[in-house]
Design a protein around this motif. Structure first.
Motif, PDB file in Angstrom:
ATOM      1  N   GLU A   1      -6.118   6.932  -2.551  1.00 16.67           N
ATOM      2  CA  GLU A   1      -6.509   8.339  -2.565  1.00 16.67           C
ATOM      3  C   GLU A   1      -5.524   9.194  -3.360  1.00 16.67           C
ATOM      4  N   ILE A   2      -5.345   8.842  -4.608  1.00 18.89           N
ATOM      5  CA  ILE A   2      -4.390   9.538  -5.475  1.00 18.89           C
ATOM      6  C   ILE A   2      -4.757  11.000  -5.678  1.00 18.89           C
ATOM      7  N   ASP A   3      -6.030  11.340  -5.498  1.00 22.64           N
ATOM      8  CA  ASP A   3      -6.449  12.725  -5.703  1.00 22.64           C
ATOM      9  C   ASP A   3      -5.941  13.665  -4.609  1.00 22.64           C
ATOM     10  N   LYS A   4      -5.340  13.111  -3.534  1.00 28.15           N
ATOM     11  CA  LYS A   4      -4.725  13.964  -2.515  1.00 28.15           C
ATOM     12  C   LYS A   4      -3.430  14.602  -3.023  1.00 28.15           C
ATOM     13  N   ALA A   5      -2.771  13.940  -3.966  1.00 26.11           N
ATOM     14  CA  ALA A   5      -1.448  14.369  -4.417  1.00 26.11           C
ATOM     15  C   ALA A   5      -1.558  15.567  -5.362  1.00 26.11           C
ATOM     16  N   PRO A   6      -0.452  16.318  -5.518  1.00 25.07           N
ATOM     17  CA  PRO A   6      -0.434  17.386  -6.527  1.00 25.07           C
ATOM     18  C   PRO A   6      -0.669  16.808  -7.921  1.00 25.07           C
ATOM     19  N   ARG A   7      -1.149  17.630  -8.836  1.00 24.80           N
ATOM     20  CA  ARG A   7      -1.469  17.149 -10.185  1.00 24.80           C
ATOM     21  C   ARG A   7      -0.247  16.541 -10.875  1.00 24.80           C
ATOM     22  N   ASP A   8       0.932  17.057 -10.610  1.00 23.40           N
ATOM     23  CA  ASP A   8       2.145  16.536 -11.243  1.00 23.40           C
ATOM     24  C   ASP A   8       2.420  15.079 -10.867  1.00 23.40           C
ATOM     25  N   PHE A   9       1.908  14.641  -9.736  1.00 28.24           N
ATOM     26  CA  PHE A   9       2.150  13.263  -9.299  1.00 28.24           C
ATOM     27  C   PHE A   9       1.682  12.281 -10.368  1.00 28.24           C
TER      28      PHE A   9
ATOM     29  N   LYS B   1       0.819  -1.214   0.000  1.00 28.67           N
ATOM     30  CA  LYS B   1       0.000   0.000   0.000  1.00 28.67           C
ATOM     31  C   LYS B   1       0.852   1.263   0.000  1.00 28.67           C
ATOM     32  N   PHE B   2       0.482   2.199  -0.879  1.00 22.32           N
ATOM     33  CA  PHE B   2       1.077   3.534  -0.894  1.00 22.32           C
ATOM     34  C   PHE B   2      -0.011   4.525  -0.505  1.00 22.32           C
ATOM     35  N   GLU B   3       0.172   5.198   0.626  1.00 25.45           N
ATOM     36  CA  GLU B   3      -0.807   6.167   1.104  1.00 25.45           C
ATOM     37  C   GLU B   3      -0.430   7.551   0.588  1.00 25.45           C
ATOM     38  N   THR B   4      -1.195   8.027  -0.366  1.00 25.44           N
ATOM     39  CA  THR B   4      -0.876   9.302  -1.010  1.00 25.44           C
ATOM     40  C   THR B   4      -1.105  10.470  -0.055  1.00 25.44           C
ATOM     41  N   LYS B   5      -0.194  11.431  -0.087  1.00 21.12           N
ATOM     42  CA  LYS B   5      -0.312  12.637   0.726  1.00 21.12           C
ATOM     43  C   LYS B   5      -0.256  13.865  -0.176  1.00 21.12           C
ATOM     44  N   SER B   6      -0.578  15.006   0.412  1.00 22.21           N
ATOM     45  CA  SER B   6      -0.580  16.246  -0.380  1.00 22.21           C
ATOM     46  C   SER B   6       0.823  16.638  -0.821  1.00 22.21           C
ATOM     47  N   THR B   7       1.846  16.048  -0.199  1.00 23.30           N
ATOM     48  CA  THR B   7       3.239  16.364  -0.548  1.00 23.30           C
ATOM     49  C   THR B   7       3.892  15.265  -1.389  1.00 23.30           C
ATOM     50  N   SER B   8       3.140  14.233  -1.767  1.00 27.51           N
ATOM     51  CA  SER B   8       3.730  13.084  -2.470  1.00 27.51           C
ATOM     52  C   SER B   8       4.277  13.482  -3.839  1.00 27.51           C
ATOM     53  N   ILE B   9       5.410  12.882  -4.179  1.00 25.27           N
ATOM     54  CA  ILE B   9       5.966  13.019  -5.530  1.00 25.27           C
ATOM     55  C   ILE B   9       6.070  11.622  -6.131  1.00 25.27           C
ATOM     56  N   ALA B  10       6.144  11.557  -7.457  1.00 24.28           N
ATOM     57  CA  ALA B  10       6.062  10.279  -8.162  1.00 24.28           C
ATOM     58  C   ALA B  10       7.145   9.299  -7.721  1.00 24.28           C
ATOM     59  N   ARG B  11       8.349   9.791  -7.509  1.00 25.72           N
ATOM     60  CA  ARG B  11       9.452   8.902  -7.139  1.00 25.72           C
ATOM     61  C   ARG B  11       9.150   8.100  -5.884  1.00 25.72           C
TER      62      ARG B  11
END
Length: 334
Positions: A161-169, A83-93
């Protein structure tokens, strides 16, 4: 109410302390073998599996989006999802790995510990899943010895919850997600590609709080979990709760009737209760009411359990009026 653990009167329990609490009944709700997918979701899962594409799931919070990944992994015998828990600061890497460059710099300065780059790499859900598809000898120089697997395996990866991340993610994942590879610039920068015969199964959830890029959507199989109709919701509840929750139970039928009244547009509630909240509410009603066949006829029991179902002060005031009126209507028909 018959069921109390905490009295709130400042007096310790007479029994030996600390008090032992029983296992929460909510653990029963999280068992993947109790998950029921609707026919549309079943079809979407099979399409994604056949095409080898990520499955993007939307729907109201509490409709079972996250639990789908656990159900899928359970039925296919693939162990627990990564599991990857997406956050508002997440980046793709970070979906593949994290690198603690600051810690390595500090250790280099101190000169007291080995400072090989690999010691500062922490693999995350999709990166670990890709590595696990490879023969152990092919990737042993990329993994700490304690993480080297015995045989190549397929994994289910949950990007929650991928929609939490910035659009660039999402934009930065396009090729990697489609072709199942990643690179680690600090370790040779070679492309690490999943074995196509064991390609990870990727489940992505979104609460639709923001739109995802079209290029990202094109690479996914999509399904929106609709809020279940009353017959299906009765089946879900009976399957998850079992005891005293038969789909023909008068208690369950009454609870669902009240639940749908609270969800109706006429209720005026800002945050309508979802399936997950319904399940928790039914557990509490049964606990609070003891042996009562229909605790919904006891206003004090229903109000005491309301915190598990209605989550804002304004909505609770509205819900109490709806419940009082509903109980009056029920008593007239008895």
């Amino acid at each position: 109410m018959k069921f109390r653990i905490y009295e709130g009167n400042g007096n310790p329990q007479q029994s030996s302390l600390p008090v032992n609490l029983s296992t929460s009944p909510r653990s029963q709700l999280l068992k993947p073998e109790n998950y029921i997918a609707d026919s549309g979701l079943q079809d979407a899962c099979n399409v994604a599996l056949l095409l080898g594409q990520p499955l993007l799931i939307t729907g109201e919070p509490g409709t079972g989006k996250t639990q789908l990944a656990y159900s899928l992994a359970w039925e296919l015998g693939l162990g627990q999802p990564l599991k990857f828990e997406t956050k508002s600061t997440s980046i793709a890497r970070e979906l593949f790995y994290t690198y603690d460059a600051l810690k390595r710099f500090q250790d280099v300065q101190s000169g007291v510990v080995p400072t090989e780059v690999l010691n500062y790499i922490n693999y995350q859900a999709l990166g670990l899943a890709i590595l696990r598809t490879r023969n152990p000898d092919e990737v042993k120089d990329l993994l700490p010895s304690e993480m080297v697997h015995e045989i190549p395996v397929r994994s289910v990866v949950l990007i929650d919850e991928i929609d939490k991340a910035p659009r660039d993610f999402a934009n930065d994942l396009l090729n990697e997600l489609e072709l199942m590879y990643f690179r680690i610039p600090d370790i040779r920068n070679e492309k690490i590609v999943a074995d196509t015969t064991l390609q990870p199964i990727v489940v992505i959830t979104s609460n639709s709080e923001k739109d995802l890029p079209d290029a990202f959507l094109r690479r996914c199989v999509y399904y929106n979990i609709p809020f279940p109709k009353i017959e299906r919701l009765a089946e879900i509840v009976a399957n998850r709760l079992g005891i005293n929750a038969s789909s023909r139970s008068p208690f369950l039928q009454a609870a669902l009737d009240l639940f749908y009244k609270l969800r109706s547009p006429q209720s005026g509630l800002r945050k309508k209760p979802a399936t997950a909240e319904l399940l928790g509410w039914l557990i509490i009603l049964q606990k609070f009411s003891g042996e009562s066949k229909n605790p919904l006829m006891q206003a004090d029991v229903v109000f005491a359990s309301l915190s598990s179902l209605i989550k804002t002060t304004e909505d609770q005031e509205k819900a109490k009026k709806i419940i009082e009126q509903w109980i009056k209507e029920q008593t007239k028909t008895i």
